[in-house]
Design an enzyme around this catalytic site. Structure first.
Site, PDB file in Angstrom:
ATOM      1  N   MET A  30      -0.373   4.343   7.172  1.00 11.75           N
ATOM      2  CA  MET A  30      -1.647   3.758   6.729  1.00 11.75           C
ATOM      3  C   MET A  30      -1.458   2.281   6.385  1.00 11.75           C
ATOM      4  O   MET A  30      -2.246   1.708   5.627  1.00 11.75           O
ATOM      5  CB  MET A  30      -2.188   4.519   5.528  1.00 11.75           C
ATOM      6  CG  MET A  30      -2.491   5.980   5.861  1.00 11.75           C
ATOM      7  SD  MET A  30      -3.743   6.686   4.812  1.00 11.75           S
ATOM      8  CE  MET A  30      -2.921   6.602   3.237  1.00 11.75           C
ATOM      9  N   HIS A  37       8.594   2.911   5.026  1.00  8.45           N
ATOM     10  CA  HIS A  37       8.069   2.886   6.396  1.00  8.45           C
ATOM     11  C   HIS A  37       9.080   2.248   7.344  1.00  8.45           C
ATOM     12  O   HIS A  37       9.277   2.711   8.465  1.00  8.45           O
ATOM     13  CB  HIS A  37       6.791   2.048   6.450  1.00  8.45           C
ATOM     14  CG  HIS A  37       5.661   2.556   5.615  1.00  8.45           C
ATOM     15  ND1 HIS A  37       5.177   1.878   4.533  1.00  8.45           N
ATOM     16  CD2 HIS A  37       4.919   3.682   5.704  1.00  8.45           C
ATOM     17  CE1 HIS A  37       4.171   2.542   3.997  1.00  8.45           C
ATOM     18  NE2 HIS A  37       3.998   3.663   4.679  1.00  8.45           N
ATOM     19  N   GLN A 156       2.997  17.399   3.220  1.00  8.53           N
ATOM     20  CA  GLN A 156       2.398  16.920   4.475  1.00  8.53           C
ATOM     21  C   GLN A 156       3.318  17.251   5.654  1.00  8.53           C
ATOM     22  O   GLN A 156       2.859  17.730   6.693  1.00  8.53           O
ATOM     23  CB  GLN A 156       2.181  15.413   4.373  1.00  8.53           C
ATOM     24  CG  GLN A 156       1.785  14.747   5.674  1.00  8.53           C
ATOM     25  CD  GLN A 156       1.480  13.277   5.483  1.00  8.53           C
ATOM     26  OE1 GLN A 156       0.386  12.930   5.093  1.00  8.53           O
ATOM     27  NE2 GLN A 156       2.429  12.406   5.767  1.00  8.53           N
ATOM     28  N   SER A 188       6.338   3.244  -2.396  1.00  7.11           N
ATOM     29  CA  SER A 188       5.005   3.761  -2.085  1.00  7.11           C
ATOM     30  C   SER A 188       4.061   2.576  -1.966  1.00  7.11           C
ATOM     31  O   SER A 188       4.199   1.592  -2.714  1.00  7.11           O
ATOM     32  CB  SER A 188       4.526   4.681  -3.207  1.00  7.11           C
ATOM     33  OG  SER A 188       3.121   4.854  -3.131  1.00  7.11           O
ATOM     34  N   SER A 189       3.122   2.672  -1.060  1.00  6.03           N
ATOM     35  CA  SER A 189       2.136   1.582  -0.930  1.00  6.03           C
ATOM     36  C   SER A 189       1.386   1.408  -2.239  1.00  6.03           C
ATOM     37  O   SER A 189       1.005   0.307  -2.616  1.00  6.03           O
ATOM     38  CB  SER A 189       1.155   1.895   0.193  1.00  6.03           C
ATOM     39  OG  SER A 189       1.858   2.071   1.404  1.00  6.03           O
ATOM     40  N   ARG A 190       1.188   2.504  -2.967  1.00  5.32           N
ATOM     41  CA  ARG A 190       0.428   2.440  -4.223  1.00  5.32           C
ATOM     42  C   ARG A 190       1.206   1.757  -5.353  1.00  5.32           C
ATOM     43  O   ARG A 190       0.593   1.380  -6.351  1.00  5.32           O
ATOM     44  CB  ARG A 190      -0.016   3.843  -4.651  1.00  5.32           C
ATOM     45  CG  ARG A 190      -1.108   4.419  -3.757  1.00  5.32           C
ATOM     46  CD  ARG A 190      -1.667   5.709  -4.316  1.00  5.32           C
ATOM     47  NE  ARG A 190      -2.778   6.199  -3.523  1.00  5.32           N
ATOM     48  CZ  ARG A 190      -2.674   6.961  -2.440  1.00  5.32           C
ATOM     49  NH1 ARG A 190      -1.481   7.314  -2.020  1.00  5.32           N
ATOM     50  NH2 ARG A 190      -3.745   7.364  -1.780  1.00  5.32           N
TER      51      ARG A 190
END
Ligand code: AMP
Length: 281
Positions: A30, A37, A156, A188-190
């Site tokens: 995302m 990533h 997931q 984490s992107s968050r």
């Protein structure tokens, strides 16, 4: 590296690779790419070798967000993402808009109904149907030979294995280890939405998971392992545990006995930022 914004464009450029029976390794993301990533992309490059191709998708999939605020505040760093892809040796980047991905009124959804009843599936209604639906589409568009997913999103990964098994989608699924900061916090992107203090405090997740693993292996009863881990997290002001559960690592169903293969998975709010982490016990 070539960027494709439409499905037609991507299908078109991949035609020659399919015709030549080349390995095509897909890494769906995302965006807001980080070292986690990057590790997936590098593994994809290695897997594909010089004769194969690596495709990554950068798409904030609206239908997997069960919370409009979360979708709105989800970090986006498109330029940096392309640089990271380029550096990792990606051949094709797919960057569709939501309108390109979902044309017209959508009336089909791909839903997993067993592994997704617990953990994030229980606390984020509709999330995994959104994930499965977009992945079924990406698998159809790209028709990859292989796809790589991180164990950071352990549930997931288990659901995706089930998706391709139950729907006979001809792709090999690979799980990649979690990449962490030196202090143990999983990338984490968050994390970009955490303050410096919260980033420090969030290392409690890793500490709680490691303690739980030791206790579990030493035969401490499951209920006690969970209670101790929760207590450690609750000591940090401003945290709120969404869930903390020990499950069978294949079925994702809660277990009460110290039996393999077990997984401790947790989701915790630091302020309004929800972080997830897990550990194989
Ligand atoms: P996302 O962009 O969050 O949807 O993640 C895209 C892929 O990267 C998923 O397969 C994630 O599991 C994986 N991923 C995210 N963070 C990490 C991490 N810290 N380590 C390994 N893989 C990760």
């Amino acid at each position: 590296m070539q960027t494709c914004e439409t499905k037609v464009e991507l299908r078109d450029v991949l035609k020659k690779h399919h015709a030549a029976n080349q390995m095509i390794v897909l890494v769906p993301t995302m965006g807001a790419l980080h070292a986690g990533h990057q590790s997936l992309l590098e593994q994809a490059r290695q897997m594909a070798g010089k004769d194969g191709v690596v495709v990554s998708s950068l798409f904030v999939n609206p239908i997997q967000f069960n919370n409009a605020g979360d979708l709105q505040t989800y970090p986006r760093t498109p330029e940096q993402d392309l640089e990271i892809c380029q550096r990792a040796g990606v051949d094709y980047v797919f960057t569709p808009t939501p309108e390109e991905m979902y044309t017209g009124v959508r009336s089909i959804s791909v839903e997993e109904t067993y592994l997704s009843t617990t953990l994030c599936g229980a606390s984020r209604p509709g999330h995994f149907a959104g994930v499965c639906t977009v992945l079924a589409k990406l698998f159809n568009i790209v028709q990859p030979t292989d796809a790589i997913f991180g164990k950071k999103d352990y549930q997931q990964l288990a659901i995706i294995r089930r998706l391709v098994r139950d729907l006979d989608i001809p792709v090999r699924i690979h799980g990649a280890e979690i990449v962490r900061h030196e202090n143990g916090l999983a990338y984490s992107s968050r994390n970009a939405r955490l303050t410096a203090t919260q980033k420090e405090e969030a290392t409690v997740l890793r500490q709680a998971l490691l303690q739980a693993k030791n206790e579990f292996r030493a035969g401490v009863p499951v209920a006690e392992v969970k209670a101790n881990a929760s207590a450690m997290i609750n000591k940090v002001a401003g945290t709120e545990i969404d869930y903390l559960e020990i499950v069978n690592a294949e079925t994702m169903q809660p277990i009460e006995e110290n039996a393999d293969p077990a997984l401790l998975a947790t989701a915790v709010y630091f302020g309004d930022v929800r972080l997830i982490d897990n550990i194989e016990l």
